[in-house]
Design a protein around this motif. Structure first.
Motif, PDB file in Angstrom:
ATOM      1  N   PHE A  82       0.830  -1.195   0.000  1.00  0.00           N
ATOM      2  CA  PHE A  82       0.000   0.000   0.000  1.00  0.00           C
ATOM      3  C   PHE A  82       0.872   1.256   0.000  1.00  0.00           C
ATOM      4  N   ILE A  83       0.321   2.363  -0.554  1.00  0.00           N
ATOM      5  CA  ILE A  83       1.029   3.639  -0.573  1.00  0.00           C
ATOM      6  C   ILE A  83       0.522   4.573   0.524  1.00  0.00           C
ATOM      7  N   ALA A  84      -0.688   4.280   1.050  1.00  0.00           N
ATOM      8  CA  ALA A  84      -1.233   5.068   2.154  1.00  0.00           C
ATOM      9  C   ALA A  84      -2.240   4.200   2.913  1.00  0.00           C
ATOM     10  N   ARG A  85      -2.369   4.480   4.223  1.00  0.00           N
ATOM     11  CA  ARG A  85      -3.230   3.635   5.049  1.00  0.00           C
ATOM     12  C   ARG A  85      -3.824   4.435   6.201  1.00  0.00           C
ATOM     13  N   ILE A  86      -5.073   4.116   6.511  1.00  0.00           N
ATOM     14  CA  ILE A  86      -5.707   4.609   7.737  1.00  0.00           C
ATOM     15  C   ILE A  86      -6.178   3.384   8.504  1.00  0.00           C
ATOM     16  N   ASP A  87      -5.709   3.260   9.726  1.00  0.00           N
ATOM     17  CA  ASP A  87      -6.172   2.210  10.637  1.00  0.00           C
ATOM     18  C   ASP A  87      -6.970   2.946  11.707  1.00  0.00           C
ATOM     19  N   ARG A  88      -8.257   2.701  11.782  1.00  0.00           N
ATOM     20  CA  ARG A  88      -9.116   3.486  12.674  1.00  0.00           C
ATOM     21  C   ARG A  88      -9.168   2.977  14.102  1.00  0.00           C
ATOM     22  N   ASN A  89      -8.524   1.857  14.385  1.00  0.00           N
ATOM     23  CA  ASN A  89      -8.552   1.346  15.743  1.00  0.00           C
ATOM     24  C   ASN A  89      -7.168   0.870  16.137  1.00  0.00           C
ATOM     25  N   PRO A  90      -6.317   1.625  16.743  1.00  0.00           N
ATOM     26  CA  PRO A  90      -6.459   3.038  17.063  1.00  0.00           C
ATOM     27  C   PRO A  90      -6.259   3.874  15.799  1.00  0.00           C
ATOM     28  N   HIS A  91      -6.705   5.131  15.842  1.00  0.00           N
ATOM     29  CA  HIS A  91      -6.613   5.988  14.651  1.00  0.00           C
ATOM     30  C   HIS A  91      -5.141   6.254  14.315  1.00  0.00           C
ATOM     31  N   ASN A  92      -4.733   5.734  13.173  1.00  0.00           N
ATOM     32  CA  ASN A  92      -3.342   5.867  12.752  1.00  0.00           C
ATOM     33  C   ASN A  92      -3.320   6.069  11.238  1.00  0.00           C
ATOM     34  N   VAL A  93      -2.679   7.145  10.792  1.00  0.00           N
ATOM     35  CA  VAL A  93      -2.550   7.440   9.365  1.00  0.00           C
ATOM     36  C   VAL A  93      -1.085   7.300   8.994  1.00  0.00           C
ATOM     37  N   SER A  94      -0.801   6.517   7.963  1.00  0.00           N
ATOM     38  CA  SER A  94       0.583   6.403   7.494  1.00  0.00           C
ATOM     39  C   SER A  94       0.593   6.468   5.970  1.00  0.00           C
ATOM     40  N   ILE A  95       1.651   7.069   5.441  1.00  0.00           N
ATOM     41  CA  ILE A  95       1.798   7.229   3.997  1.00  0.00           C
ATOM     42  C   ILE A  95       3.197   6.763   3.593  1.00  0.00           C
ATOM     43  N   PRO A  96       3.413   5.445   3.562  1.00  0.00           N
ATOM     44  CA  PRO A  96       4.739   4.937   3.209  1.00  0.00           C
ATOM     45  C   PRO A  96       5.121   5.237   1.758  1.00  0.00           C
ATOM     46  N   GLY A  97       4.145   5.554   0.918  1.00  0.00           N
ATOM     47  CA  GLY A  97       4.445   5.909  -0.464  1.00  0.00           C
ATOM     48  C   GLY A  97       5.319   7.143  -0.584  1.00  0.00           C
ATOM     49  N   ASN A  98       5.281   8.027   0.438  1.00  0.00           N
ATOM     50  CA  ASN A  98       6.132   9.223   0.414  1.00  0.00           C
ATOM     51  C   ASN A  98       7.608   8.874   0.549  1.00  0.00           C
ATOM     52  N   ASN A  99       7.904   7.685   1.064  1.00  0.00           N
ATOM     53  CA  ASN A  99       9.294   7.247   1.186  1.00  0.00           C
ATOM     54  C   ASN A  99       9.772   6.526  -0.068  1.00  0.00           C
ATOM     55  N   ASP A 100       8.836   6.178  -0.931  1.00  0.00           N
ATOM     56  CA  ASP A 100       9.132   5.486  -2.182  1.00  0.00           C
ATOM     57  C   ASP A 100       9.654   6.510  -3.195  1.00  0.00           C
ATOM     58  N   GLU A 101      10.637   6.129  -3.981  1.00  0.00           N
ATOM     59  CA  GLU A 101      11.211   7.035  -4.977  1.00  0.00           C
ATOM     60  C   GLU A 101      10.151   7.545  -5.950  1.00  0.00           C
ATOM     61  N   ARG A 102       9.173   6.708  -6.268  1.00  0.00           N
ATOM     62  CA  ARG A 102       8.145   7.085  -7.251  1.00  0.00           C
ATOM     63  C   ARG A 102       7.328   8.291  -6.792  1.00  0.00           C
TER      64      ARG A 102
END
Length: 190
Positions: A82-102
């Motif tokens: 995945f390039i971005a994720r929201i886990d609502r339990n607990p509320h956690n937003v992560s965007i690992p795609g920003n670390n990808d060269e693309r």
């Protein structure tokens, strides 16, 4: 959901959380099981989006499309990572795609709706963007087919051309006035 499908879905979910690639067998079973509940026509829920290179694109999600979801995953071109994720339990937003060269620091995601924005769009950003919506009632997808086009050179000249023509006309008018005044002055001195 049968026990077997539940185990497959759980193992896929754990693999996604750990950002591990899926084995081909698990991927095939997961794909067959996760498309249940779709309209039956592949691409029927696909939203076409066209954007010019260098601009930004927003892939909007309505709150009612994701309100029951406990996990939201953005995938690019059917990749298992995945390039971005929201886990609502607990509320956690992560965007690992920003670390990808693309996508290097060009992705932003709304933490409430999961709308994805890509800035400074490049030709390599063309493709399918899938939001995988995981809720207690199953898995659904919202898919955007993004096409990046080259910026139009004509639009630049459509603005610049007339402006240059007006400037040139004003310069010629000014030169004509100066020549006219000089010729009248020289006739009055004779």
């Amino acid at each position: 959901m049968t026990d077997h499908l539940f185990i497959v879905a759980l193992s896929v979910l754990l693999a996604v959380l750990r950002a591990e690639p899926l084995s081909e067998k698990r991927k095939a079973v997961f794909e067959r099981s996760s498309y249940r509940g779709h309209s039956g026509v592949f691409g029927a829920n696909e939203v076409p989006v066209s954007v010019k290179e260098g601009e930004f694109v927003n892939l909007p999600i309505k709150p009612d499309e994701t309100y029951a979801a406990y996990m939201l995953l953005w995938l690019f071109n059917d990749e298992t990572t995945f390039i971005a994720r929201i886990d609502r339990n607990p509320h956690n937003v992560s965007i690992p795609g920003n670390n990808d060269e693309r996508f290097r620091n060009r992705l932003k995601m709304d933490g409430q709706t999961a709308s994805l924005t890509i800035s400074d769009v490049r030709n390599t950003d063309t493709g399918l963007y899938k939001l995988k919506i995981i809720s207690g009632s199953g898995i659904s997808y919202k898919t955007f087919n993004v096409t990046v086009t080259e910026p139009s050179q004509t639009s630049h000249w459509m603005i610049t051309g007339p402006v240059l023509a007006v400037v040139l006309l004003l310069v010629l008018l000014g030169v004509s006035v100066i020549i006219y005044k000089r010729s009248r002055k020289s006739k009055s001195h004779i």
